[in-house]
Design a protein around this motif. Structure first.
Motif, PDB file in Angstrom:
ATOM      1  N   MET A 130     -18.100   9.809 -23.005  1.00  0.00           N
ATOM      2  CA  MET A 130     -19.298  10.649 -23.428  1.00  0.00           C
ATOM      3  C   MET A 130     -20.321   9.900 -22.801  1.00  0.00           C
ATOM      4  SD  MET A 130     -19.747  13.328 -25.118  1.00  0.00           S
ATOM      5  CE  MET A 130     -20.930  14.202 -25.863  1.00  0.00           C
ATOM      6  N   LYS A 131     -20.449   8.671 -22.758  1.00  0.00           N
ATOM      7  CA  LYS A 131     -21.796   7.965 -22.532  1.00  0.00           C
ATOM      8  C   LYS A 131     -21.753   8.261 -21.074  1.00  0.00           C
ATOM      9  CE  LYS A 131     -22.278   4.343 -26.074  1.00  0.00           C
ATOM     10  NZ  LYS A 131     -22.436   3.046 -26.405  1.00  0.00           N
ATOM     11  N   LYS A 132     -20.665   8.305 -20.328  1.00  0.00           N
ATOM     12  CA  LYS A 132     -20.800   8.309 -18.928  1.00  0.00           C
ATOM     13  C   LYS A 132     -21.363   9.587 -18.433  1.00  0.00           C
ATOM     14  CE  LYS A 132     -17.421   4.929 -17.411  1.00  0.00           C
ATOM     15  NZ  LYS A 132     -16.110   4.638 -16.678  1.00  0.00           N
ATOM     16  N   ASN A 133     -20.662  10.586 -19.276  1.00  0.00           N
ATOM     17  CA  ASN A 133     -21.045  12.065 -18.829  1.00  0.00           C
ATOM     18  C   ASN A 133     -22.776  12.025 -19.161  1.00  0.00           C
ATOM     19  OD1 ASN A 133     -18.381  12.652 -18.124  1.00  0.00           O
ATOM     20  ND2 ASN A 133     -17.954  13.392 -20.220  1.00  0.00           N
ATOM     21  N   ARG A 134     -23.234  11.681 -19.937  1.00  0.00           N
ATOM     22  CA  ARG A 134     -24.631  11.544 -20.595  1.00  0.00           C
ATOM     23  C   ARG A 134     -25.410  11.035 -19.429  1.00  0.00           C
ATOM     24  NH1 ARG A 134     -25.206  10.357 -26.700  1.00  0.00           N
ATOM     25  NH2 ARG A 134     -24.260  12.267 -27.596  1.00  0.00           N
ATOM     26  N   LYS A 135     -24.722   9.926 -18.751  1.00  0.00           N
ATOM     27  CA  LYS A 135     -25.767   9.215 -17.795  1.00  0.00           C
ATOM     28  C   LYS A 135     -25.733   9.881 -16.514  1.00  0.00           C
ATOM     29  CE  LYS A 135     -25.296   4.566 -18.080  1.00  0.00           C
ATOM     30  NZ  LYS A 135     -24.774   3.020 -17.722  1.00  0.00           N
ATOM     31  N   TRP A 136     -24.551  10.658 -16.215  1.00  0.00           N
ATOM     32  CA  TRP A 136     -24.595  11.566 -14.891  1.00  0.00           C
ATOM     33  C   TRP A 136     -25.512  12.652 -15.105  1.00  0.00           C
ATOM     34  CZ3 TRP A 136     -22.920  10.594 -10.148  1.00  0.00           C
ATOM     35  CH2 TRP A 136     -22.138   9.766  -9.861  1.00  0.00           C
ATOM     36  N   LEU A 137     -25.647  13.194 -16.485  1.00  0.00           N
ATOM     37  CA  LEU A 137     -26.493  14.299 -16.690  1.00  0.00           C
ATOM     38  C   LEU A 137     -27.962  13.747 -16.412  1.00  0.00           C
ATOM     39  CD1 LEU A 137     -26.757  17.228 -17.476  1.00  0.00           C
ATOM     40  CD2 LEU A 137     -26.715  16.377 -19.931  1.00  0.00           C
ATOM     41  N   HIS A 162     -28.816  11.561 -14.481  1.00  0.00           N
ATOM     42  CA  HIS A 162     -29.200  11.207 -13.015  1.00  0.00           C
ATOM     43  C   HIS A 162     -29.548  12.496 -12.387  1.00  0.00           C
ATOM     44  CE1 HIS A 162     -29.075   6.702 -13.013  1.00  0.00           C
ATOM     45  NE2 HIS A 162     -28.267   6.883 -13.800  1.00  0.00           N
ATOM     46  N   LEU A 163     -28.435  13.496 -12.775  1.00  0.00           N
ATOM     47  CA  LEU A 163     -28.665  14.693 -12.085  1.00  0.00           C
ATOM     48  C   LEU A 163     -30.030  15.461 -12.533  1.00  0.00           C
ATOM     49  CD1 LEU A 163     -27.350  16.949 -10.674  1.00  0.00           C
ATOM     50  CD2 LEU A 163     -26.531  17.993 -12.684  1.00  0.00           C
ATOM     51  N   ILE A 164     -30.338  15.233 -13.549  1.00  0.00           N
ATOM     52  CA  ILE A 164     -31.992  15.903 -13.772  1.00  0.00           C
ATOM     53  C   ILE A 164     -33.043  15.350 -13.121  1.00  0.00           C
ATOM     54  CG2 ILE A 164     -33.432  16.280 -15.832  1.00  0.00           C
ATOM     55  CD1 ILE A 164     -31.219  16.499 -17.730  1.00  0.00           C
ATOM     56  N   LEU A 165     -32.874  13.745 -13.022  1.00  0.00           N
ATOM     57  CA  LEU A 165     -33.775  13.101 -12.653  1.00  0.00           C
ATOM     58  C   LEU A 165     -33.824  13.423 -10.835  1.00  0.00           C
ATOM     59  CD1 LEU A 165     -33.546   9.632 -14.063  1.00  0.00           C
ATOM     60  CD2 LEU A 165     -35.267  11.201 -14.386  1.00  0.00           C
ATOM     61  N   ILE A 166     -32.575  13.607 -10.314  1.00  0.00           N
ATOM     62  CA  ILE A 166     -32.478  14.023  -9.062  1.00  0.00           C
ATOM     63  C   ILE A 166     -33.017  15.147  -8.530  1.00  0.00           C
ATOM     64  CG2 ILE A 166     -30.879  14.402  -7.214  1.00  0.00           C
ATOM     65  CD1 ILE A 166     -28.970  12.288  -8.231  1.00  0.00           C
ATOM     66  N   ILE A 167     -32.715  16.135  -9.426  1.00  0.00           N
ATOM     67  CA  ILE A 167     -33.460  17.685  -9.389  1.00  0.00           C
ATOM     68  C   ILE A 167     -34.915  17.378  -9.438  1.00  0.00           C
ATOM     69  CG2 ILE A 167     -33.513  19.993 -10.329  1.00  0.00           C
ATOM     70  CD1 ILE A 167     -30.640  19.652 -11.193  1.00  0.00           C
ATOM     71  N   GLY A 168     -35.276  16.948 -10.392  1.00  0.00           N
ATOM     72  CA  GLY A 168     -36.882  16.552 -10.365  1.00  0.00           C
ATOM     73  C   GLY A 168     -37.657  15.989  -9.228  1.00  0.00           C
ATOM     74  N   GLY A 169     -36.886  14.743  -8.760  1.00  0.00           N
ATOM     75  CA  GLY A 169     -37.444  14.178  -7.568  1.00  0.00           C
ATOM     76  C   GLY A 169     -37.396  15.169  -6.522  1.00  0.00           C
ATOM     77  N   LEU A 170     -36.418  15.948  -6.347  1.00  0.00           N
ATOM     78  CA  LEU A 170     -36.101  16.879  -4.993  1.00  0.00           C
ATOM     79  C   LEU A 170     -37.276  17.862  -5.316  1.00  0.00           C
ATOM     80  CD1 LEU A 170     -32.288  17.190  -4.613  1.00  0.00           C
ATOM     81  CD2 LEU A 170     -34.041  15.892  -3.102  1.00  0.00           C
ATOM     82  N   THR A 171     -37.624  18.339  -6.487  1.00  0.00           N
ATOM     83  CA  THR A 171     -38.734  19.345  -6.716  1.00  0.00           C
ATOM     84  C   THR A 171     -40.045  18.764  -6.350  1.00  0.00           C
ATOM     85  OG1 THR A 171     -37.308  20.356  -8.470  1.00  0.00           O
ATOM     86  CG2 THR A 171     -39.687  20.788  -8.476  1.00  0.00           C
ATOM     87  N   MET A 172     -40.329  17.660  -6.407  1.00  0.00           N
ATOM     88  CA  MET A 172     -41.427  17.093  -6.219  1.00  0.00           C
ATOM     89  C   MET A 172     -42.080  16.593  -4.728  1.00  0.00           C
ATOM     90  SD  MET A 172     -42.268  14.221  -9.230  1.00  0.00           S
ATOM     91  CE  MET A 172     -40.801  13.700  -9.322  1.00  0.00           C
ATOM     92  N   ILE A 173     -40.560  16.466  -4.226  1.00  0.00           N
ATOM     93  CA  ILE A 173     -40.435  16.138  -2.530  1.00  0.00           C
ATOM     94  C   ILE A 173     -40.854  17.386  -1.739  1.00  0.00           C
ATOM     95  CG2 ILE A 173     -39.185  15.040  -0.717  1.00  0.00           C
ATOM     96  CD1 ILE A 173     -37.895  13.182  -2.703  1.00  0.00           C
ATOM     97  N   VAL A 174     -40.253  18.493  -2.099  1.00  0.00           N
ATOM     98  CA  VAL A 174     -40.212  20.013  -1.403  1.00  0.00           C
ATOM     99  C   VAL A 174     -41.706  20.258  -1.216  1.00  0.00           C
ATOM    100  CG1 VAL A 174     -39.831  22.280  -1.612  1.00  0.00           C
ATOM    101  CG2 VAL A 174     -38.049  20.762  -2.260  1.00  0.00           C
TER     102      VAL A 174
END
Length: 272
Positions: free
Chosen positions: A1-8, A10-22
């Motif tokens: 459960m904790k691993k799934n939350r961690k991946w979630l 990280h996924l949100i942070l990656i999407i946010g980072g890509l949004t700022m880089i675009v």
């Protein structure tokens, strides 16, 4: 459960980072397009021929080296003035007892709530009376006083223990000695935070440099780039190329002092 939350997370942070880089990627791609491609509908993502000459063209149109010098002088002047005067005002409001101290600090808070555009006319008249219109000092003067800086540093001075000040007084130290040799070094993180915010605000300031300076050789990067925008048409590749030439110093400074930036912003957030 904790691993799934961690991946979630990280996924949100990656999407946010890509949004700022675009936007930066799009700016770079636009800088390498032709004027026709930059305004095409539907939008053209990659240019057919990479127009690297746009950077050279915009460097010939505008004196970027002079813009760099003016911007650096403005940022350095505002940072030094803001840190020094805000620190003195904040120390007085936090540690010294004098009649009207609370009223003075209340006026500082009120100034923070007033839109900065209201002060443009009196600031312009002040610079005009001093005979500094269309000069580099005119870019610096309005930024050397900071209500936000006074409020921020007051929080730091209030958090310092009274014992240090009392011990210095017993040793015969006067107010200036206590301020410069004891209080300022202890408020170093607050001073760094204020310097960071002041430099960022000064670097992106557009309205004041446009109003106070008319000569091309007295403009900053922000106001100089405004000359690339025409009344009826704009060469967007040149504008984007000029924007890239303008922002690289701040990106380089951020890369070098990244740890200080993060520490300063985090510390100021904690104090506020």
């Amino acid at each position: 459960m904790k691993k799934n939350r961690k991946w979630l997370v990280h996924l949100i942070l990656i999407i946010g980072g890509l949004t700022m880089i675009v936007p930066f990627i799009w700016m770079l791609l636009t800088a390498l397009k032709s004027p026709t491609e930059s305004t095409a509908i539907p939008p053209i993502i990659f240019p057919k021929t990479w127009q690297w000459h746009n950077f050279g063209d915009v460097a010939k149109i505008l004196p970027f080296m002079q813009f760099y010098i003016n911007t650096a002088l403005m940022v350095i002047g505002r940072v030094i003035g803001s840190v020094l005067f805000s620190a003195m005002a904040a120390y007085a409001c936090a540690r010294l007892k004098f009649p009207g101290r609370n009223l003075f600090f209340s006026m500082v808070l009120v100034q923070m709530m007033i839109p900065s555009q209201i002060f443009i006319v009196p600031q312009y008249l002040l610079v005009q009376k001093l005979g500094l219109l269309d000069t580099v000092p005119a870019l610096i003067i309005p930024g050397i006083i900071s209500a936000f800086g006074t409020f921020l540093l007051r929080q730091f001075f209030l958090s310092l223990p009274d014992d240090l000040e009392e011990a210095a007084i017993l040793d015969g130290a006067n107010v200036w000695t206590i301020f410069f040799k004891i209080m300022l070094p202890l408020a170093r993180s607050g001073l760094i935070s204020l310097a960071i915010f002041t430099s960022l605000f000064a670097f992106k300031d557009l309205m004041w440099p446009l109003i106070v300076n008319n000569s091309i050789d007295k403009m900053t990067l922000a106001s100089g780039l405004a000359n690339l925008q025409g009344q009826y048409s704009t060469n967007y590749p040149q504008l984007m190329a000029g924007s890239l030439l303008a922002i690289w110093p701040m990106i380089l400074i951020f890369i070098i002092f990244q740890k200080k930036f993060i520490q300063g912003i985090a510390t100021s957030g904690g104090k506020l």
